[in-house]
Write a protein that holds these residues in place. Sequence first.
Motif, PDB file in Angstrom:
ATOM      1  N   ILE A  11       0.920  -0.760   0.178  1.00  0.00           N
ATOM      2  CA  ILE A  11      -0.181  -0.276   0.087  1.00  0.00           C
ATOM      3  C   ILE A  11       0.760   0.944  -0.146  1.00  0.00           C
ATOM      4  CG2 ILE A  11      -1.874   1.236   1.772  1.00  0.00           C
ATOM      5  CD1 ILE A  11      -2.922  -1.307   2.691  1.00  0.00           C
ATOM      6  N   LEU A  12       1.820   1.694   0.411  1.00  0.00           N
ATOM      7  CA  LEU A  12       2.877   2.362   1.141  1.00  0.00           C
ATOM      8  C   LEU A  12       3.682   2.666   0.121  1.00  0.00           C
ATOM      9  CD1 LEU A  12       3.744   2.248   4.901  1.00  0.00           C
ATOM     10  CD2 LEU A  12       1.891   3.551   4.048  1.00  0.00           C
ATOM     11  N   ALA A  13       3.666   1.488  -0.794  1.00  0.00           N
ATOM     12  CA  ALA A  13       5.101   1.411  -2.285  1.00  0.00           C
ATOM     13  C   ALA A  13       3.408   2.966  -2.987  1.00  0.00           C
ATOM     14  CB  ALA A  13       4.723   0.402  -2.687  1.00  0.00           C
ATOM     15  N   VAL A  14       2.710   2.599  -2.858  1.00  0.00           N
ATOM     16  CA  VAL A  14       1.473   3.452  -3.920  1.00  0.00           C
ATOM     17  C   VAL A  14       1.339   4.408  -4.236  1.00  0.00           C
ATOM     18  CG1 VAL A  14      -1.001   3.288  -5.322  1.00  0.00           C
ATOM     19  CG2 VAL A  14       1.040   1.341  -5.481  1.00  0.00           C
ATOM     20  N   VAL A  15       0.462   4.636  -2.590  1.00  0.00           N
ATOM     21  CA  VAL A  15       0.441   6.029  -2.298  1.00  0.00           C
ATOM     22  C   VAL A  15       1.761   7.286  -1.969  1.00  0.00           C
ATOM     23  CG1 VAL A  15      -0.044   7.159  -0.032  1.00  0.00           C
ATOM     24  CG2 VAL A  15      -1.280   4.908  -0.456  1.00  0.00           C
ATOM     25  N   ARG A  16       1.112   8.520  -2.417  1.00  0.00           N
ATOM     26  CA  ARG A  16       1.910   9.071  -2.430  1.00  0.00           C
ATOM     27  C   ARG A  16       1.707  10.941  -1.980  1.00  0.00           C
ATOM     28  NH1 ARG A  16       5.311   6.287  -4.326  1.00  0.00           N
ATOM     29  NH2 ARG A  16       5.752   5.610  -5.318  1.00  0.00           N
ATOM     30  N   PRO A  17       2.403  11.372  -1.375  1.00  0.00           N
ATOM     31  CA  PRO A  17       1.978  13.399  -0.832  1.00  0.00           C
ATOM     32  C   PRO A  17       1.591  13.460  -1.565  1.00  0.00           C
ATOM     33  CG  PRO A  17       4.582  12.589  -0.090  1.00  0.00           C
ATOM     34  CD  PRO A  17       3.921  11.334  -1.088  1.00  0.00           C
ATOM     35  N   LEU A  18       0.051  13.609  -1.508  1.00  0.00           N
ATOM     36  CA  LEU A  18      -0.575  15.594  -1.979  1.00  0.00           C
ATOM     37  C   LEU A  18       0.784  16.335  -2.130  1.00  0.00           C
ATOM     38  CD1 LEU A  18      -4.387  15.137   0.336  1.00  0.00           C
ATOM     39  CD2 LEU A  18      -3.404  13.788  -1.899  1.00  0.00           C
ATOM     40  N   ALA A  19      -0.059  16.098  -3.245  1.00  0.00           N
ATOM     41  CA  ALA A  19       0.598  17.710  -4.332  1.00  0.00           C
ATOM     42  C   ALA A  19       0.531  19.525  -3.003  1.00  0.00           C
ATOM     43  CB  ALA A  19       0.109  18.318  -5.140  1.00  0.00           C
ATOM     44  N   ALA A 238     -12.538  13.329  -3.853  1.00  0.00           N
ATOM     45  CA  ALA A 238     -11.929  12.285  -3.020  1.00  0.00           C
ATOM     46  C   ALA A 238     -10.330  12.232  -3.793  1.00  0.00           C
ATOM     47  CB  ALA A 238     -12.627  10.850  -3.112  1.00  0.00           C
ATOM     48  N   ASP A 239      -9.192  11.946  -2.367  1.00  0.00           N
ATOM     49  CA  ASP A 239      -8.155  12.268  -2.686  1.00  0.00           C
ATOM     50  C   ASP A 239      -7.626  10.546  -2.279  1.00  0.00           C
ATOM     51  OD1 ASP A 239      -6.576  14.887  -3.037  1.00  0.00           O
ATOM     52  OD2 ASP A 239      -7.494  15.239  -0.670  1.00  0.00           O
ATOM     53  N   ALA A 240      -9.290  10.252  -1.618  1.00  0.00           N
ATOM     54  CA  ALA A 240      -8.830   9.041  -1.700  1.00  0.00           C
ATOM     55  C   ALA A 240     -10.639   7.840  -0.761  1.00  0.00           C
ATOM     56  CB  ALA A 240      -7.569   8.455   0.105  1.00  0.00           C
ATOM     57  N   VAL A 241     -10.447   6.584  -1.383  1.00  0.00           N
ATOM     58  CA  VAL A 241     -11.667   6.539  -1.045  1.00  0.00           C
ATOM     59  C   VAL A 241     -11.361   4.891   0.125  1.00  0.00           C
ATOM     60  CG1 VAL A 241     -13.942   5.449  -2.473  1.00  0.00           C
ATOM     61  CG2 VAL A 241     -12.802   6.953  -3.504  1.00  0.00           C
ATOM     62  N   PRO A 289      -6.425   6.687  -4.515  1.00  0.00           N
ATOM     63  CA  PRO A 289      -6.346   4.647  -3.828  1.00  0.00           C
ATOM     64  C   PRO A 289      -6.885   4.871  -3.189  1.00  0.00           C
ATOM     65  CG  PRO A 289      -4.506   6.921  -3.496  1.00  0.00           C
ATOM     66  CD  PRO A 289      -4.984   7.207  -4.980  1.00  0.00           C
ATOM     67  N   ILE A 290      -8.151   3.304  -3.517  1.00  0.00           N
ATOM     68  CA  ILE A 290      -9.039   2.679  -2.625  1.00  0.00           C
ATOM     69  C   ILE A 290      -8.522   1.941  -1.998  1.00  0.00           C
ATOM     70  CG2 ILE A 290      -9.669   1.405  -4.966  1.00  0.00           C
ATOM     71  CD1 ILE A 290     -12.774   2.104  -4.100  1.00  0.00           C
ATOM     72  N   PHE A 291      -9.401   1.565  -0.692  1.00  0.00           N
ATOM     73  CA  PHE A 291      -8.740   0.182   0.180  1.00  0.00           C
ATOM     74  C   PHE A 291     -10.084  -0.732   0.251  1.00  0.00           C
ATOM     75  CE2 PHE A 291      -6.503   4.304   1.290  1.00  0.00           C
ATOM     76  CZ  PHE A 291      -4.866   3.469   2.087  1.00  0.00           C
ATOM     77  N   LEU A 312      -2.666   7.812   5.159  1.00  0.00           N
ATOM     78  CA  LEU A 312      -3.364   8.485   5.565  1.00  0.00           C
ATOM     79  C   LEU A 312      -2.055   9.465   5.954  1.00  0.00           C
ATOM     80  CD1 LEU A 312      -6.715   8.120   7.122  1.00  0.00           C
ATOM     81  CD2 LEU A 312      -6.048   8.500   4.544  1.00  0.00           C
ATOM     82  N   ARG A 313      -1.150   8.834   6.725  1.00  0.00           N
ATOM     83  CA  ARG A 313      -0.081   9.607   6.807  1.00  0.00           C
ATOM     84  C   ARG A 313       0.920  10.115   5.955  1.00  0.00           C
ATOM     85  NH1 ARG A 313       1.740  10.575  12.261  1.00  0.00           N
ATOM     86  NH2 ARG A 313       3.646  10.719  11.675  1.00  0.00           N
ATOM     87  N   ARG A 314       0.986   9.226   4.905  1.00  0.00           N
ATOM     88  CA  ARG A 314       2.265   9.434   3.859  1.00  0.00           C
ATOM     89  C   ARG A 314       1.142  10.591   2.666  1.00  0.00           C
ATOM     90  NH1 ARG A 314       5.280   5.270   1.275  1.00  0.00           N
ATOM     91  NH2 ARG A 314       6.016   5.746   2.841  1.00  0.00           N
ATOM     92  N   MET A 315      -0.415  10.166   3.131  1.00  0.00           N
ATOM     93  CA  MET A 315      -0.495  11.342   1.893  1.00  0.00           C
ATOM     94  C   MET A 315      -0.583  12.795   2.264  1.00  0.00           C
ATOM     95  SD  MET A 315      -3.990   9.352   0.889  1.00  0.00           S
ATOM     96  CE  MET A 315      -4.260  10.405  -0.283  1.00  0.00           C
ATOM     97  N   GLN A 316       0.061  12.940   3.746  1.00  0.00           N
ATOM     98  CA  GLN A 316      -0.453  14.167   4.342  1.00  0.00           C
ATOM     99  C   GLN A 316       1.439  14.461   3.986  1.00  0.00           C
ATOM    100  OE1 GLN A 316      -2.118  13.090   8.156  1.00  0.00           O
ATOM    101  NE2 GLN A 316      -2.927  14.930   8.397  1.00  0.00           N
ATOM    102  N   GLY A 317       2.603  13.487   3.935  1.00  0.00           N
ATOM    103  CA  GLY A 317       3.261  14.068   3.966  1.00  0.00           C
ATOM    104  C   GLY A 317       4.601  13.593   5.226  1.00  0.00           C
ATOM    105  N   LEU A 318       3.722  12.545   6.220  1.00  0.00           N
ATOM    106  CA  LEU A 318       3.990  12.797   7.674  1.00  0.00           C
ATOM    107  C   LEU A 318       4.784  11.219   7.428  1.00  0.00           C
ATOM    108  CD1 LEU A 318       1.237  13.567   9.773  1.00  0.00           C
ATOM    109  CD2 LEU A 318       3.910  14.953   9.933  1.00  0.00           C
ATOM    110  N   PRO A 319       5.382  11.028   8.303  1.00  0.00           N
ATOM    111  CA  PRO A 319       6.333   9.460   8.506  1.00  0.00           C
ATOM    112  C   PRO A 319       5.310   8.503   8.771  1.00  0.00           C
ATOM    113  CG  PRO A 319       7.761  10.315   9.850  1.00  0.00           C
ATOM    114  CD  PRO A 319       6.274  11.350   9.466  1.00  0.00           C
TER     115      PRO A 319
END
Length: 394
Positions: A11-19, A238-241, A289-291, A312-319
């Motif tokens: 999952i974390l390999a696909v999800v990217r931080p938001l612009a 949606a940024d994620a579902v 991304p859809i979970f 969601l933390r990855r999308m926010q730019g957090l560890p």
Amino acid sequence: MKPVDRHLADILAVVRPLAPMEVELEAALGAVLAEDVVSPVPLPPFDNSAMDGYAVRAADVAGVPVTLPVIEDVPAGDGGLHAIGPGLVTRIMTGAPLPAGADAVVPVEWTDGGTIRVRIDRPAEPGNAIRRAGEDVAAGDTVLPEGTLIGPAQLGILAGVGRRRVTVRPRPRVVVLSTGAELAEPGTPLGHGQIWESNSFMLAAAVREAGAEGFRAGAVTDDPKEFMDRLDAQLIRADAVITSGGVSMGAYEPVKEALAPLGTVTFEKVAMQPGMPQGFGVVGPDRVPIFTLPGNPVSSFVSFVLFVKPALRRMQGLPAEPPSSVRAVSTAPVRSPAGRRSYLRAVLSGAEVSPVRRQGSHQLAALAGANALMVVPEDVTELPEGAEVEVIPL
């Protein structure tokens, strides 16, 4: 079955931080800084009084008691030029600029409070009750680095260095959608064979608690076309579902039936209990991304904690990392199926953890009474009372 850790890694390999985007300060709470914030000025920007009192020369009040003339008042925000000479004092308010020639402030509590002449009963050392320019922040200092989660204190310093707008990674917008012909909206009468829908309320709240924006899109029946129509309508915001239900092995599994043919969402069995059926991928032209989580409430919630929250933390730019855990001693023996990592609902109290009595994946009341998940590894089938275990606080 797929290991829990590998499913999270995929999952974390696909999800990217938001612009990054620039927002008004009032909209920055809960977002993550996407820039270093530097102060253009020293803070405080000038020497000022830390207390209501009298600006003095310390040498003039070394021998007390002493009575001195008050030449003027200096309130906070005064933009004039002020100075005192030997043997003179100025009445000064908290935050007001220190007059030239003064090197100390005598708090009003050390005086008789006079406005024309004042008696001072205690001496003040040089620098007493003075806030020096730049003692908090020097001009050019970085006050907040990129990657900082913005809370109330961070908003305060952003305003304090004069920022009106700031560049952030915004809070992800997450749409939550439940599936099942048996689901009725809370507050409406139940028909035969129906239950009130709870997952979307729980998951949207979990999204908000995780620092994102959660939007309930309600529930749909077991019709794959209805599911896709609702999903397509929601992707624009949606940024994620997150979906719940419709991913198991039986008939009438609308999420799997609708998404599997796309080839961008993978459905798998993950070696965990509860929550074995899992799906993840991307949908739509923006590859959102859809979970796809299981429908049983406890399974859905545990899946959120393990997989969605780190994403969601990855999308926010957090560890992004697995949920933090502690060690505790179990107050009761527990059992676990071979080959699966169990997450047992439990009550953590100090150094002890007690599994709750009802561990069924449908038993939402037992989850509501728990404050932790007790982790039993895949290669362990039972643990005795007194065993030290890993515990994830909720």
